[in-house]
Design a protein around this motif. Structure first.
Motif, PDB file in Angstrom:
ATOM      1  N   ALA A 135       0.818  -1.220   0.000  1.00  0.00           N
ATOM      2  CA  ALA A 135       0.000   0.000   0.000  1.00  0.00           C
ATOM      3  C   ALA A 135       0.849   1.266   0.000  1.00  0.00           C
ATOM      4  N   ALA A 136       1.951   1.259   0.749  1.00  0.00           N
ATOM      5  CA  ALA A 136       2.766   2.474   0.825  1.00  0.00           C
ATOM      6  C   ALA A 136       3.467   2.744  -0.505  1.00  0.00           C
ATOM      7  N   HIS A 137       3.875   1.688  -1.208  1.00  0.00           N
ATOM      8  CA  HIS A 137       4.479   1.916  -2.525  1.00  0.00           C
ATOM      9  C   HIS A 137       3.418   2.336  -3.541  1.00  0.00           C
ATOM     10  N   ARG A 138       2.209   1.834  -3.390  1.00  0.00           N
ATOM     11  CA  ARG A 138       1.111   2.309  -4.245  1.00  0.00           C
ATOM     12  C   ARG A 138       0.935   3.819  -4.077  1.00  0.00           C
ATOM     13  N   TYR A 139       0.950   4.246  -2.836  1.00  0.00           N
ATOM     14  CA  TYR A 139       0.753   5.671  -2.532  1.00  0.00           C
ATOM     15  C   TYR A 139       1.941   6.494  -3.033  1.00  0.00           C
ATOM     16  N   PHE A 140       3.126   5.926  -2.875  1.00  0.00           N
ATOM     17  CA  PHE A 140       4.354   6.606  -3.293  1.00  0.00           C
ATOM     18  C   PHE A 140       4.330   6.882  -4.804  1.00  0.00           C
ATOM     19  N   GLN A 385      -2.642  -6.878  15.065  1.00  0.00           N
ATOM     20  CA  GLN A 385      -2.893  -5.453  14.883  1.00  0.00           C
ATOM     21  C   GLN A 385      -4.282  -5.203  14.332  1.00  0.00           C
ATOM     22  N   ASN A 386      -4.824  -4.069  14.693  1.00  0.00           N
ATOM     23  CA  ASN A 386      -6.069  -3.632  14.080  1.00  0.00           C
ATOM     24  C   ASN A 386      -5.687  -2.805  12.853  1.00  0.00           C
ATOM     25  N   VAL A 387      -5.858  -3.407  11.682  1.00  0.00           N
ATOM     26  CA  VAL A 387      -5.357  -2.758  10.466  1.00  0.00           C
ATOM     27  C   VAL A 387      -6.036  -1.420  10.181  1.00  0.00           C
ATOM     28  N   THR A 388      -7.222  -1.225  10.733  1.00  0.00           N
ATOM     29  CA  THR A 388      -7.903   0.048  10.459  1.00  0.00           C
ATOM     30  C   THR A 388      -7.133   1.235  11.049  1.00  0.00           C
ATOM     31  N   ASP A 389      -6.216   0.952  11.976  1.00  0.00           N
ATOM     32  CA  ASP A 389      -5.464   2.038  12.600  1.00  0.00           C
ATOM     33  C   ASP A 389      -4.154   2.371  11.883  1.00  0.00           C
ATOM     34  N   VAL A 401      -2.104   9.199   5.386  1.00  0.00           N
ATOM     35  CA  VAL A 401      -3.446   8.659   5.135  1.00  0.00           C
ATOM     36  C   VAL A 401      -3.562   7.293   5.788  1.00  0.00           C
ATOM     37  N   LYS A 402      -4.800   6.808   5.903  1.00  0.00           N
ATOM     38  CA  LYS A 402      -4.994   5.465   6.436  1.00  0.00           C
ATOM     39  C   LYS A 402      -4.599   4.422   5.395  1.00  0.00           C
ATOM     40  N   LEU A 403      -3.870   3.435   5.837  1.00  0.00           N
ATOM     41  CA  LEU A 403      -3.438   2.380   4.924  1.00  0.00           C
ATOM     42  C   LEU A 403      -4.638   1.723   4.234  1.00  0.00           C
ATOM     43  N   MET A 404      -5.729   1.530   4.967  1.00  0.00           N
ATOM     44  CA  MET A 404      -6.878   0.841   4.387  1.00  0.00           C
ATOM     45  C   MET A 404      -7.569   1.671   3.305  1.00  0.00           C
ATOM     46  N   ASP A 408      -7.854   0.013  -2.487  1.00  0.00           N
ATOM     47  CA  ASP A 408      -8.705  -0.046  -3.678  1.00  0.00           C
ATOM     48  C   ASP A 408      -8.231   1.026  -4.655  1.00  0.00           C
ATOM     49  N   LEU A 409      -7.552   0.610  -5.721  1.00  0.00           N
ATOM     50  CA  LEU A 409      -6.998   1.648  -6.605  1.00  0.00           C
ATOM     51  C   LEU A 409      -8.085   2.359  -7.404  1.00  0.00           C
ATOM     52  N   LEU A 410      -9.248   1.745  -7.496  1.00  0.00           N
ATOM     53  CA  LEU A 410     -10.385   2.397  -8.152  1.00  0.00           C
ATOM     54  C   LEU A 410     -11.270   3.036  -7.089  1.00  0.00           C
ATOM     55  N   GLY A 411     -10.804   4.109  -6.497  1.00  0.00           N
ATOM     56  CA  GLY A 411     -11.646   4.791  -5.520  1.00  0.00           C
ATOM     57  C   GLY A 411     -11.023   4.955  -4.157  1.00  0.00           C
ATOM     58  N   GLY A 412      -9.740   4.626  -4.022  1.00  0.00           N
ATOM     59  CA  GLY A 412      -9.060   4.856  -2.758  1.00  0.00           C
ATOM     60  C   GLY A 412      -9.019   6.345  -2.425  1.00  0.00           C
ATOM     61  N   LEU A 413      -8.674   6.656  -1.188  1.00  0.00           N
ATOM     62  CA  LEU A 413      -8.610   8.051  -0.720  1.00  0.00           C
ATOM     63  C   LEU A 413      -9.913   8.790  -1.025  1.00  0.00           C
ATOM     64  N   GLY A 414     -11.008   8.130  -0.738  1.00  0.00           N
ATOM     65  CA  GLY A 414     -12.323   8.750  -0.934  1.00  0.00           C
ATOM     66  C   GLY A 414     -12.631   9.064  -2.395  1.00  0.00           C
TER      67      GLY A 414
END
Ligand code: NAG
Ligand code: NAG
Ligand code: NAG
Ligand code: NAG
Ligand code: CU
Length: 422
Positions: A135-140, A385-389, A401-404, A408-414
């Motif tokens: 997820a972090a590399h996706r965001y990067f 771990q609670n992944v939502t955190d 941002v939240k990892l969760m 979803d690359l089609l609609g992540g980050l709201g």
């Protein structure tokens, strides 16, 4: 959920095994006839019905993101030569814009492009923990693509590199042939022993391929590499003036364009990583080449295979690797592979996070004394771990941002993150 599962298995049978795929939605993008679809490309086509089903049945906030509004990330050689040059111009533009890192924090960051390198260096622990790697590399990459678009007027999306297309002869490929529509050429000759791989112990080695010196051809021949080294592959590099590697250490871009490494990223490796690993941890481990497959002649794992196609400096440096502009093509491919894996069974896989929840903890990659090795899993990560955190924090290049929200690359980050691979 039941309906979705049966749809998934149906489409797999139809898509992977040459039966007619029922396509209701198809992006209208050209393909390069020099490269017939490989088994992973076909798998990708076969997931489109699952993708459509997923975007209409999932719950949450997805803004205006639909398949019709999504950005389309394409393979480098599927782009026209003019489109490749537009991308290259945007990267050169980013390399000419001033850094936005606060004064004194990273004096070696000479450009906006370098801000991403410095971020990857300072946030390396988080970026490469099992929970965050995907997820972090996706965001990067997303943040980098956004900078190319917003700050350098690039109209397209980040291309990816399908290793399989170039594995036989990467030096003469549209990626690395040194032409002005390539991502630059090979480096000159340099004598080194190869790239030690952490699995299994004792190390196996990606053999050197004859390069390793300065890149002298193509759009990045005059590029100045400044940050690092920090986890260097080569021993003849001048050390960075700062212990954290963030000082200025101007030098050339070096590469050893490596077909032995690329062979570990052939389509059969990618295909089996996706299809033979239902559990997210086993998929994660296979992607990193763990455990080694019996009799495997190229046992690097997709992640290492892609990194050491260019290797060199900074491409082969665990911390500074985004300093080679080809990095984003490699991690784009990995992001695509994760997406294809997710879309085999979206309900169960989109929000599956490696190394968390009730599943066993996979080993963790660490850097010790300049060598990549398997580390102990820190006690904090061993805990359920609670992944939502979980938070992904890219410091100087993107807001936390939240990892969760990145799964979803089609609609992540709201809905702000909205793209697919073709
Ligand atoms: C969705 O699109 C509408 C119309 O273009 C726009 O007004 C709105 O701000 C968009 N919403 C989001 C979340 O981007
Ligand atoms: C490369 O380096 C090794 C180890 O230093 C040395 O033994 C070998 O002779 C060198 N090969 C060439 C072609 O210079
Ligand atoms: C991929 O194919 C090559 C060549 O046929 C073979 O040596 C290798 O073991 C295969 N790898 C996998 C993971 O199937
Ligand atoms: C995880 O945390 C979220 C909010 O932070 C909470 O709503 C959820 O119930 C928690 N889940 C578990 C399994 O503890
Ligand atoms: Cu990384």
């Amino acid at each position: 959920m039941r309906g979705m599962n049966s749809l998934v298995s149906l489409s797999l049978v139809a898509g992977a095994w040459a039966g007619p795929v029922q396509k209701r939605w198809q992006p209208n993008v050209p393909r390069n006839p020099d490269y017939p679809l490989d088994e992973v490309d076909k798998l990708e086509e076969s997931i489109m019905p699952n993708v459509e089903e997923w975007v209409t049945t999932r719950t949450g906030t997805f803004g205006n993101c639909t398949l019709e509004t999504a950005g389309i990330r394409r393979e480098w050689s599927d782009l026209s030569v003019d489109e490749r040059k537009e991308y290259i111009s945007a990267v050169l533009c980013l390399q000419s814009k001033p850094s936005k890192i606060p004064e004194g924090k990273a004096p070696g960051a000479l450009s906006r492009f370098d801000d991403f390198v410095a971020t990857h260096m300072t946030m390396a622990g988080q970026l490469h923990s099992p929970t965050h790697l995907f997820a972090a590399h996706r965001y990067f990459i997303y943040a980098y693509e956004k900078a190319l678009r917003d700050e350098c007027g690039y109209k397209g999306y980040q291309p990816y590199m399908n290793y399989d297309r170039y594995a036989e002869d990467p030096i003469n490929s549209p990626m690395f042939d040194g032409s002005d529509s390539s991502m630059g050429g090979n480096g000159g000759p340099y004598n080194y022993t190869g790239v030690p791989q952490p699995f299994p112990r004792p190390y196996n080695l990606i053999p050197p391929a004859g390069g390793g010196g300065c890149v002298t051809e193509g759009p990045f021949k005059d590029m100045v590499v400044s940050l690092g080294p920090k986890g260097a592959l080569f021993r003849d590099l001048e050390p960075n003036p700062r212990a954290d590697g963030l000082g200025s250490n101007p030098r050339c871009l070096r590469r050893d364009i490596n077909k032995y490494s690329a062979m570990g990223g052939r389509a059969n490796y990618t295909y089996s990583a996706i299809m033979d690993n239902d559990d997210v941890n086993s998929f994660y481990n296979r992607y990193l080449g763990m455990p080694q497959l019996k009799g495997d002649p190229y046992p690097w794992g997709l992640h290492s295979a892609g990194h050491y196609i260019m290797g060199g400096d900074p491409g082969g440096d665990f911390y500074c690797s985004p300093g080679d502009p080809a990095f984003y093509f490699h991690h784009g491919m990995l992001d695509r592979v994760w997406w294809i894996w997710q879309m085999q069974d979206p309900v169960n896989r989109v929000h599956a996070v490696p190394g968390s929840g009730a599943m066993p903890m996979p080993p963790m990659l660490m850097m010790r004394d300049g060598e990549l090795t398997i580390g102990e899993v820190p006690a904090a990560l061993q805990k359920r771990q609670n992944v939502t955190d979980l938070i992904v924090d890219l410091g100087w290049t993107a807001p936390p941002v939240k990892l969760m929200d990145l799964n979803d690359l089609l609609g992540g980050l709201g809905g702000e993150m909205c793209y697919i691979y073709v």
